[in-house]
Motif scaffolding. Sequence first.
Motif, PDB file in Angstrom:
ATOM      1  N   PRO A 147       0.375  -1.082   0.254  1.00  0.00           N
ATOM      2  CA  PRO A 147       0.476  -0.170   0.107  1.00  0.00           C
ATOM      3  C   PRO A 147       1.075   1.229   0.254  1.00  0.00           C
ATOM      4  O   PRO A 147       0.181   2.041  -0.494  1.00  0.00           O
ATOM      5  CB  PRO A 147      -0.649  -0.132   1.471  1.00  0.00           C
ATOM      6  CG  PRO A 147      -0.556  -1.183   1.611  1.00  0.00           C
ATOM      7  CD  PRO A 147       0.438  -1.967   1.180  1.00  0.00           C
ATOM      8  N   HIS A 148       2.337   1.418   0.112  1.00  0.00           N
ATOM      9  CA  HIS A 148       3.187   2.398   0.549  1.00  0.00           C
ATOM     10  C   HIS A 148       3.719   2.644  -0.859  1.00  0.00           C
ATOM     11  O   HIS A 148       5.037   3.364  -0.529  1.00  0.00           O
ATOM     12  CB  HIS A 148       3.961   2.116   1.839  1.00  0.00           C
ATOM     13  CG  HIS A 148       3.383   2.087   3.100  1.00  0.00           C
ATOM     14  ND1 HIS A 148       2.342   3.008   3.329  1.00  0.00           N
ATOM     15  CD2 HIS A 148       3.029   0.937   3.473  1.00  0.00           C
ATOM     16  CE1 HIS A 148       1.841   2.933   4.628  1.00  0.00           C
ATOM     17  NE2 HIS A 148       2.262   1.404   4.770  1.00  0.00           N
ATOM     18  N   SER A 199      -5.531  -7.720   0.679  1.00  0.00           N
ATOM     19  CA  SER A 199      -7.470  -6.503  -0.043  1.00  0.00           C
ATOM     20  C   SER A 199      -6.948  -5.302   0.345  1.00  0.00           C
ATOM     21  O   SER A 199      -5.743  -4.463   1.012  1.00  0.00           O
ATOM     22  CB  SER A 199      -7.885  -6.338   0.987  1.00  0.00           C
ATOM     23  OG  SER A 199      -9.024  -7.699   0.365  1.00  0.00           O
ATOM     24  N   LEU A 200      -6.364  -4.115  -1.185  1.00  0.00           N
ATOM     25  CA  LEU A 200      -5.870  -3.623  -0.865  1.00  0.00           C
ATOM     26  C   LEU A 200      -7.312  -2.345  -0.878  1.00  0.00           C
ATOM     27  O   LEU A 200      -7.450  -2.171  -1.768  1.00  0.00           O
ATOM     28  CB  LEU A 200      -4.979  -3.156  -2.102  1.00  0.00           C
ATOM     29  CG  LEU A 200      -3.973  -4.192  -2.221  1.00  0.00           C
ATOM     30  CD1 LEU A 200      -2.926  -3.939  -3.538  1.00  0.00           C
ATOM     31  CD2 LEU A 200      -2.902  -3.151  -1.471  1.00  0.00           C
ATOM     32  N   ASP A 201      -6.761  -0.471  -0.868  1.00  0.00           N
ATOM     33  CA  ASP A 201      -7.760  -0.083  -0.549  1.00  0.00           C
ATOM     34  C   ASP A 201      -7.574   0.881  -2.628  1.00  0.00           C
ATOM     35  O   ASP A 201      -8.825   1.232  -2.601  1.00  0.00           O
ATOM     36  CB  ASP A 201      -7.181   1.754  -0.015  1.00  0.00           C
ATOM     37  CG  ASP A 201      -7.745   0.931   1.280  1.00  0.00           C
ATOM     38  OD1 ASP A 201      -8.562   0.102   1.827  1.00  0.00           O
ATOM     39  OD2 ASP A 201      -7.033   1.504   2.438  1.00  0.00           O
ATOM     40  N   LYS A 202      -6.101   1.584  -3.027  1.00  0.00           N
ATOM     41  CA  LYS A 202      -6.583   1.375  -4.388  1.00  0.00           C
ATOM     42  C   LYS A 202      -6.042   0.527  -5.005  1.00  0.00           C
ATOM     43  O   LYS A 202      -4.808  -0.169  -4.466  1.00  0.00           O
ATOM     44  CB  LYS A 202      -6.536   2.464  -4.643  1.00  0.00           C
ATOM     45  CG  LYS A 202      -4.203   2.711  -4.522  1.00  0.00           C
ATOM     46  CD  LYS A 202      -3.676   4.557  -4.219  1.00  0.00           C
ATOM     47  CE  LYS A 202      -2.500   4.499  -3.534  1.00  0.00           C
ATOM     48  NZ  LYS A 202      -1.845   5.836  -3.704  1.00  0.00           N
ATOM     49  N   ARG A 203      -6.078   0.569  -6.376  1.00  0.00           N
ATOM     50  CA  ARG A 203      -5.084  -0.871  -7.526  1.00  0.00           C
ATOM     51  C   ARG A 203      -3.637  -0.311  -7.762  1.00  0.00           C
ATOM     52  O   ARG A 203      -3.615   0.823  -6.947  1.00  0.00           O
ATOM     53  CB  ARG A 203      -6.488  -0.629  -8.894  1.00  0.00           C
ATOM     54  CG  ARG A 203      -6.103   0.459  -9.893  1.00  0.00           C
ATOM     55  CD  ARG A 203      -6.465   0.608 -10.850  1.00  0.00           C
ATOM     56  NE  ARG A 203      -7.824   0.323 -10.482  1.00  0.00           N
ATOM     57  CZ  ARG A 203      -8.649   0.186 -11.422  1.00  0.00           C
ATOM     58  NH1 ARG A 203      -8.229   0.414 -12.627  1.00  0.00           N
ATOM     59  NH2 ARG A 203     -10.224   0.567 -11.410  1.00  0.00           N
TER      60      ARG A 203
END
Length: 183
Positions: free
Chosen positions: A132-133, A157-161
């Motif tokens: 995610p970073h 699971s990620l908040d953005k692709r």
Amino acid sequence: MRKLIYGFGVSVDGYVNDRDGSIDWTDPDEELHQFHNDRYREIEVSLHGRRLYEVMAAYWPHLPEDAPRIEREFGGLWREKPKVVFSRTLTEVHWNSTLVSANAVEEVRRLKAAGDGVMEVGGASLAAALMPHGLIDEYQLFVSPVVLGGGTPLFPSLDKRIQLRLAETRHFNTVMMLRYRVE
């Protein structure tokens, strides 16, 4: 800045181990093992999560003398390679390893900025914390022809692709390698 690669064996349905934690379905043949040995020589620093470190440390330093040449070669490479092990529970590490219990994201940022070579991240949980970073620059997936139906997913699971670009495919006897660069 160092490039960070996440390379891992993965099932067709996207798992890095089965429901019991086994990775026996990823055993490489000689061709694939040699590829991994050669690739590992190019890595400057190997980043390990606790579980992966424990699995590797239990096996590679203790190979029997009659182990296949290719395994003895990798065992030597693994023992000598500088490793950073991320764990809040381990109290010591061995075989040219450094233990880090602080914030993995900040430490990986520091390590990336400290050179211009190649690092690898091993361990699905550690990689999941870095994704995610935007700290992973390349993904090398070694897709095995097996459907596990459950286990540890390669990707969290990620908040953005994360947008990837296919950089290479390579067919081995036992797996298909898909190499992706982050755009």
